[in-house]
Design an enzyme around this catalytic site. Structure first.
Site, PDB file in Angstrom:
ATOM      1  CB  VAL A  13      -0.969   0.057   1.205  1.00  0.00           C
ATOM      2  CG1 VAL A  13      -2.015  -1.035   1.103  1.00  0.00           C
ATOM      3  CG2 VAL A  13      -0.218  -0.038   2.518  1.00  0.00           C
ATOM      4  N   GLY A  14       2.170   1.092   0.220  1.00  0.00           N
ATOM      5  CA  GLY A  14       3.048   2.253   0.195  1.00  0.00           C
ATOM      6  C   GLY A  14       3.683   2.597   1.535  1.00  0.00           C
TER       7      GLY A  14
ATOM      8  CB  THR B 238       8.592   0.957   1.810  1.00  0.00           C
ATOM      9  OG1 THR B 238       8.422  -0.312   2.448  1.00  0.00           O
ATOM     10  CG2 THR B 238      10.071   1.242   1.626  1.00  0.00           C
TER      11      THR B 238
ATOM     12  CE  LYS C 277       9.658  -4.675   6.328  1.00  0.00           C
ATOM     13  NZ  LYS C 277       8.393  -4.159   5.781  1.00  0.00           N
TER      14      LYS C 277
ATOM     15  CB  THR D 278       9.311 -11.707   4.433  1.00  0.00           C
ATOM     16  OG1 THR D 278       8.306 -10.865   3.843  1.00  0.00           O
ATOM     17  CG2 THR D 278       9.042 -11.833   5.925  1.00  0.00           C
TER      18      THR D 278
ATOM     19  CG  ASP E  22      10.190  -2.787   2.735  1.00  0.00           C
ATOM     20  OD1 ASP E  22      10.240  -3.218   1.559  1.00  0.00           O
ATOM     21  OD2 ASP E  22       9.199  -2.931   3.469  1.00  0.00           O
TER      22      ASP E  22
ATOM     23  N   GLY F 294       6.079  -2.103   9.785  1.00  0.00           N
ATOM     24  CA  GLY F 294       5.615  -3.476   9.911  1.00  0.00           C
ATOM     25  C   GLY F 294       5.762  -4.242   8.603  1.00  0.00           C
TER      26      GLY F 294
ATOM     27  N   PRO G 135       1.731  11.546  -3.760  1.00  0.00           N
ATOM     28  CG  PRO G 135       3.172  12.844  -5.050  1.00  0.00           C
ATOM     29  CD  PRO G 135       2.783  12.552  -3.623  1.00  0.00           C
TER      30      PRO G 135
ATOM     31  N   GLY H 258       3.703   7.829  -7.923  1.00  0.00           N
ATOM     32  CA  GLY H 258       4.954   8.144  -8.603  1.00  0.00           C
ATOM     33  C   GLY H 258       6.031   8.653  -7.671  1.00  0.00           C
TER      34      GLY H 258
END
Ligand SMILES: Nc1ncnc2c1ncn2[C@@H]1O[C@H](COP(=O)(O)OP(=O)(O)OP(=O)(O)O)[C@@H](O)[C@H]1O
Ligand SMILES: C[C@H](N)[C@H](N)CCCCCC(=O)O
Ligand SMILES: [Mg+2]
Length: 471
Positions: free
Chosen positions: A243-244, A246, A267, A271, A280, A340, A429, A431
């Site tokens: 979902v973003g 990182t 982190k 995995t 990440d 997480g 945004p 991108g």
């Protein structure tokens, strides 16, 4: 910890499945705020000056650094961020540490994050004992004896278990957030038989805002984010994997750097390292270069950390070792962001009792606030409400950041923005993750509210500006 290069061929996942927390079945009133109109935004309400523009301007190819060695992601099609000239009026603050020219490639099976300034391997694990004095969080499998106030306790909200209303109250009262979050939500709602026109929307929103001007916070407000900057330890969870989290974590690092803070990112469980893709922390170092990054355990398979540990026959993450590692970094940094894996209730590791623990348990054990990263599109209202509900019943303050706001939003995105606005503390945004790091760092404060060291103080203004073509 040394990660094997291959997983066992016949993994035994029994231990994992038996530890999965069982869900509490609860009634969740969904949000029903009024949909925002797409561009042009018809409502011109008194603006609250930010002192700095919050518009998101398209980047030039030059500013984006297309094709440079500094961007190993190689895909520059960002939209909705400041270009070089516009960035001049954005305070950058302390310069971030230099960026490596290219992301290091993970050596297979090394178990160590390349370029880690500090030990990236898990320390030898002492016997699992419950440390004295450490609060035990509510187990996720324990049903709440009395269901707490619903996430939307606005006046007129239904009692838990009552039928879903056509136009329910918003998910929760404002987290002290800007703009739309100042009241209990707009009238009308997505359940209306017909969607009104843009002009109707503007008029109704204006009327609602005027009516709400003197509205006090609803009774029985749940735990929610306060208005001040979030310092210390902050967990970053999401409504799902991918979902973003990182990219949002990197943006908060960049904004915190601009405010002069020292930042660590942890982190606990990475995995999927067998793929060799940037981890990440690699991504966060590339985009925002926090002072410290630590990974506490790495597992080859792209799964939940506890499942990945089990199938690889590796030691699982132990809750109190993770807690200790996070607290140790908080002694040395102004802000410690902990990302997480996947969503809030993903099994991360084991407690001394052998039960699984989750990021929700980490939040309650540490007593810290949580960023919930959410998608912008269809489906996010339910996923976000579920996550906020779970946090609220545990007493964990939370704010929502949209991970990737589309360059060309449609009606459902605007409607979702309106519904999520009471919780929003940021929106990146789409991108952003592919930007040149310099552009990313200069732009990040414009994606976040002051809670996360950013500049957005009014979502209506933000919507107007991106709707006016600055996106
Ligand atoms: N704002 C954004 N701009 C560009 N790409 C994005 C953005 N947000 C997310 N992505 C992309 O979507 C994918 C998932 O994002 P990200 O890795 O941040 O998810 P996550 O929630 O951290 O997932 P995980 O649970 O695996 O940690 C990545 O490929 C990332 O580059
Ligand atoms: C591998 C992936 N990218 C994440 N790091 C882990 C996501 C675990 C999700 C588990 C689940 O909710 O089913
Ligand atoms: Mg991630």
């Amino acid at each position: 910890m040394t990660a094997p290069t291959q997983s066992p061929t016949s993994p035994d996942i029994t231990a994992v499945t038996t530890r999965l927390p069982s869900a509490n079945v609860v009634f969740i009133p969904t949000a029903g705020s009024f949909p925002l109109p797409p561009t042009p935004f018809p409502l011109v309400a008194p603006s609250v000056s930010t002192g700095a523009p919050t518009s998101l301007a398209p980047a030039s190819a030059e500013a984006a650094g297309n094709g440079t060695a500094a961007d190993p992601f190689g895909d520059h099609s960002p939209t909705g961020f400041r270009d070089g000239p516009l960035a001049d009026d954005i305070p950058v603050g302390e310069p971030a540490p230099p960026v490596e020219p290219a992301l290091p490639q993970r050596g297979s099976g090394s178990g160590r994050d390349p370029g880690e300034p500090e030990s990236a391997t898990a320390p030898p694990r002492p016997p699992a004992t419950e440390p004295p004095g450490v609060p035990i969080s509510p187990a996720p499998i324990s049903p709440a004896p009395v269901f707490p106030a619903p996430i939307s306790p606005a006046p007129g909200s239904p009692a838990p278990g009552s039928p879903m209303p056509i136009s329910p109250a918003p998910i929760s009262p404002a987290p002290g957030g800007p703009g739309f979050g100042d009241g209990p939500g707009f009238g009308g709602g997505l359940g209306s038989p017909e969607l009104p026109t843009g002009a109707d929307l503007g008029a109704e929103i204006a009327a609602e805002l005027a009516a709400q001007a003197s509205t006090t916070e609803p009774q029985g407000a749940p735990h929610h984010a306060d208005t001040g900057e979030w310092r210390g330890i902050v967990l970053v969870t999401g409504t799902d994997t991918d979902v973003g989290k990182t990219i949002v974590t990197a943006a908060v690092v960049a904004a915190a750097h601009a405010a002069g803070l020292r930042v660590a990112v942890i982190k606990p469980g990475q995995t999927g390292i067998a793929s060799g893709a940037p981890t990440d922390l690699d991504v966060i170092k590339h985009l925002a270069a926090p002072e410290t990054t630590r990974v506490l355990a790495e597992y080859p398979d792209p799964m939940a950390p506890l499942a990945a540990a089990t199938v690889a026959s590796m030691p699982p993450l132990e809750l109190y070792e993770v807690v200790d590692a996070i607290r140790a970094e908080s002694e040395k940094h102004d802000l410690v962001l902990v990302e997480g894996a996947g969503g809030l209730l993903v099994p991360m590791g084991v407690r001394p009792s052998g039960e699984a623990w989750t990021v929700a348990d980490l939040a309650t054990t540490l007593g810290v606030k949580t960023i919930v990263v959410a998608r912008a599109g269809l489906g996010t209202l339910n996923h976000t409400a579920l996550t906020l509900e779970a946090l609220n019943r545990r007493g964990v303050p939370a704010g929502v950041v949209i991970g990737a706001w589309p360059a060309d939003p449609d009606l459902v995105h605007w409607a979702n923005l309106s519904d999520l606005a009471p919780h929003l503390i940021g929106a990146l945004p789409d991108g952003a993750g592919r930007m040149d790091p310099g552009v990313f760092r200069r732009s990040a404060p414009g994606w976040l509210t002051p809670t996360l060291y950013g500049e957005i103080d009014n979502w209506r203004n933000w919507a107007e500006e991106i709707g006016d073509g600055h996106h």
